[in-house]
Design a protein around this motif. Structure first.
Motif, PDB file in Angstrom:
ATOM      1  N   SER A   8      -7.364  -7.551  12.785  1.00  0.00           N
ATOM      2  CA  SER A   8      -7.388  -6.689  11.599  1.00  0.00           C
ATOM      3  C   SER A   8      -8.157  -5.409  11.901  1.00  0.00           C
ATOM      4  CB  SER A   8      -8.007  -7.443  10.431  1.00  0.00           C
ATOM      5  OG  SER A   8      -9.301  -7.870  10.777  1.00  0.00           O
ATOM      6  N   GLU A  10      -7.582  -2.298  11.651  1.00  0.00           N
ATOM      7  CA  GLU A  10      -7.596  -1.215  10.678  1.00  0.00           C
ATOM      8  C   GLU A  10      -7.996  -1.687   9.292  1.00  0.00           C
ATOM      9  OE1 GLU A  10      -4.288   1.461  10.728  1.00  0.00           O
ATOM     10  OE2 GLU A  10      -3.822   0.903  12.771  1.00  0.00           O
ATOM     11  N   SER A  11      -8.301  -2.936   9.115  1.00  0.00           N
ATOM     12  CA  SER A  11      -8.654  -3.457   7.797  1.00  0.00           C
ATOM     13  C   SER A  11     -10.043  -2.995   7.380  1.00  0.00           C
ATOM     14  CB  SER A  11      -8.614  -4.985   7.801  1.00  0.00           C
ATOM     15  OG  SER A  11      -7.307  -5.427   8.025  1.00  0.00           O
ATOM     16  N   PRO A  40      -5.857  -9.693  -0.797  1.00  0.00           N
ATOM     17  CA  PRO A  40      -6.130  -9.258   0.575  1.00  0.00           C
ATOM     18  C   PRO A  40      -6.425 -10.446   1.486  1.00  0.00           C
ATOM     19  CG  PRO A  40      -8.040  -8.887  -0.805  1.00  0.00           C
ATOM     20  CD  PRO A  40      -6.948  -9.381  -1.711  1.00  0.00           C
ATOM     21  N   LYS A  41      -6.234 -10.203   2.760  1.00  0.00           N
ATOM     22  CA  LYS A  41      -6.612 -11.213   3.756  1.00  0.00           C
ATOM     23  C   LYS A  41      -8.127 -11.330   3.730  1.00  0.00           C
ATOM     24  CE  LYS A  41      -2.637 -10.403   6.628  1.00  0.00           C
ATOM     25  NZ  LYS A  41      -2.109  -9.913   7.871  1.00  0.00           N
ATOM     26  N   TYR A  50      -8.858  -5.106   3.373  1.00  0.00           N
ATOM     27  CA  TYR A  50      -7.754  -4.325   2.825  1.00  0.00           C
ATOM     28  C   TYR A  50      -7.085  -3.514   3.922  1.00  0.00           C
ATOM     29  CZ  TYR A  50      -9.634  -5.546  -1.712  1.00  0.00           C
ATOM     30  OH  TYR A  50     -10.071  -6.245  -2.795  1.00  0.00           O
ATOM     31  N   SER A  51      -5.779  -3.531   3.906  1.00  0.00           N
ATOM     32  CA  SER A  51      -4.993  -2.802   4.892  1.00  0.00           C
ATOM     33  C   SER A  51      -4.831  -1.348   4.457  1.00  0.00           C
ATOM     34  CB  SER A  51      -3.609  -3.441   5.012  1.00  0.00           C
ATOM     35  OG  SER A  51      -2.891  -3.234   3.794  1.00  0.00           O
ATOM     36  N   GLU A  53      -2.093   0.012   3.980  1.00  0.00           N
ATOM     37  CA  GLU A  53      -1.033  -0.049   2.962  1.00  0.00           C
ATOM     38  C   GLU A  53      -1.636  -0.290   1.576  1.00  0.00           C
ATOM     39  OE1 GLU A  53       2.257  -0.118   0.688  1.00  0.00           O
ATOM     40  OE2 GLU A  53       2.094   0.666   2.721  1.00  0.00           O
TER      41      GLU A  53
END
Length: 153
Positions: A8, A10-11, A40-41, A50-51, A53
């Motif tokens: 992740s 960029e999360s 969110p993951k 949070y991505s 996107e």
């Protein structure tokens, strides 16, 4: 804060995501509850991640609100997109609907302004006046026919 896990890269954790999207932490949680944002993951430490996107989605929601879309209308638009359908026709229809509503409110406000300006102008000519009437005769003397009781939003 950017997550350190490679999966992740960029999360963003909730605080950084909120800042990047230009909203408060509670807004992100609220949008999740309303299902405007997917859940969110989670990181290994159970932080929400949070991505990019999700950030773009929040920015879209805020822009939709800025042009008068409700969160429910925005959810419908996002649901169409999430299911592979093109929402632009619905966006245009909603835009036209909101424009009609704004024009009606503006007409109502103009009528309200004219009636109030007329009353205030008459009230300015009072000198050393003592209020009469049960409450204030300046208002009590207004004709009932002045349809000022409609809700003005």
């Amino acid at each position: 804060m950017i997550s350190k896990s490679p999966a992740s890269q960029e999360s963003l954790r909730v605080g950084a995501a909120a800042k990047a999207a230009g909203v408060g932490l509670q807004t992100l949680h609220y949008y999740e509850r309303l299902e405007l944002l997917p859940k969110p993951k989670r990181s290994a430490a159970n932080y929400r991640l949070y991505s990019p996107e999700a950030i773009r989605r929040v920015q879209f929601i805020k822009k939709a609100q800025a042009i008068g879309m409700t969160l429910e209308e925005t959810k419908q638009i996002l649901d169409l997109k999430d299911h592979g359908r093109e929402p632009c026709r619905q966006v245009a229809e909603l835009g036209e609907k909101h424009l009609r509503e704004i024009n009606a409110r503006l007409a109502q406000l103009r009528a309200y302004r004219r009636a109030l300006a007329k009353s205030v102008s008459a009230w300015r000519n009072l000198s050393e006046r003592h209020c009469a009437g049960e409450f204030c005769d300046l208002i009590e003397r207004l004709p009932i026919g002045q349809n000022l009781s409609k809700k003005i939003v």
